[in-house]
Scaffold this motif. Structure first.
Motif, short mmCIF file in Angstrom:
data_model
loop_
_atom_site.label_atom_id
_atom_site.label_comp_id
_atom_site.label_asym_id
_atom_site.label_seq_id
_atom_site.Cartn_x
_atom_site.Cartn_y
_atom_site.Cartn_z
N UNK A 73 -4.75 -0.43 -0.38
CA UNK A 73 -5.64 -1.37 0.12
C UNK A 73 -5.05 -2.78 -0.19
N UNK A 74 -3.61 -3.02 -0.85
CA UNK A 74 -3.28 -4.22 -0.98
C UNK A 74 -2.02 -4.42 -0.32
N UNK A 75 -1.62 -5.76 -0.31
CA UNK A 75 -0.41 -6.08 0.61
C UNK A 75 0.79 -6.18 -0.52
N UNK A 76 1.86 -6.52 -0.21
CA UNK A 76 3.24 -6.47 -0.97
C UNK A 76 3.01 -7.27 -2.10
N UNK A 77 2.42 -8.59 -2.16
CA UNK A 77 2.35 -9.31 -3.48
C UNK A 77 1.88 -8.58 -4.59
N UNK A 78 0.58 -8.13 -4.21
CA UNK A 78 -0.15 -7.56 -5.60
C UNK A 78 0.52 -6.14 -5.88
N UNK A 79 1.38 -5.50 -4.82
CA UNK A 79 1.92 -4.34 -5.05
C UNK A 79 3.28 -4.61 -6.17
N UNK A 80 3.71 -5.67 -5.62
CA UNK A 80 5.03 -5.89 -6.62
C UNK A 80 4.59 -6.48 -7.90
N UNK A 81 3.42 -6.99 -8.27
CA UNK A 81 2.82 -7.39 -9.45
C UNK A 81 2.43 -6.26 -10.29
N UNK A 82 2.03 -5.14 -9.72
CA UNK A 82 1.70 -3.96 -10.50
C UNK A 82 2.78 -3.11 -10.70
#
Length: 227
Positions: free
Chosen positions: A36-45
């Protein structure tokens, strides 16, 4: 709460669930569900230390996969249509939703074609909800015997989804049922080696799932806020 706070809270809850059930923390793998999230929060996690990422649909995962690729370990956790197998095999080393022979055969065919082995969980609809995918429990044993010899496909465990309950304790029979089904498969020696994996438990009920033997929990909203 910041991401750091949410991670610390989840870790505390996992450790407590393991302690209550006499298990080691190392027995439980977290898949961060980034669907449910885009690239930026995916990279953050990912940068926060979560290498195992879960996605439901290739069309939603594509941008993230192309940016991150093998920096992460990708899990396909949604219902997989047979005509979409070509997009998933070779990119997702884990598929959690194998629930019919035609799908298993197509995964096998593409895996052999691409020279890879796909680790799969057989999805079981333990709760019996009509809205959920998965094998009926009584069909698991014959299905497992059908897929065990397929090349390029390694059955490593079972997966289920419990109903959403306001009181997570009410999900316990579903998770216990999946564990018992895994044990039945192992007693029947369906596979050459016992299977150990139990992919069960999500943000609302993962503590109960861990107490019932989950080896992998799929956590989305408890870790990641959708945009």
């Amino acid at each position: 709460m910041t991401l750091t706070d949410r991670i610390a809270d989840v870790e505390r809850r996992i450790e407590a669930a393991c302690a209550r059930s006499g298990r080691s923390r190392e027995e439980v793998q977290v898949v961060a569900v980034t669907k449910y999230v885009s690239l930026d929060p995916t990279q953050e996690i990912l940068q926060a230390g979560f290498r195992h990422l879960g996605e439901n649909r290739w069309q939603d995962a594509r941008e993230k996969w192309e940016a991150i690729q093998e920096e992460a370990i990708w899990h396909f956790i949604g219902h997989l249509q047979t005509n979409k197998v070509k997009d998933v095999v070779g990119r997702f080393p884990y598929i959690h939703s194998v629930d019919r022979l035609s799908l298993a055969q197509e995964i096998s065919r593409k895996a052999v074609e691409r020279g890879v082995t796909v680790n799969v969980y057989l999805q079981v609809n333990v709760s019996g909800e009509e809205s959920k995918y998965g094998l009926a429990p009584e069909k698991l044993l014959p299905f497992a015997r059908d897929v065990r010899e397929l090349p390029g496909l390694a059955v490593i465990g079972l997966m289920t989804m419990a109903p959403y309950e306001a009181e997570p304790e009410e999900t316990r029979p579903v998770f216990r049922g999946l564990r018992e089904l895994r044990n039945e498969l192992n007693r029947a020696a369906v596979f050459s080696e016992p299977i150990t994996g139990l992919s069960m438990g999500m943000s609302n009920d993962f503590e109960v799932a861990i107490e019932e033997g989950a080896t992998l929990v799929r956590l989305g909203s408890v870790l990641l806020r959708s945009e």
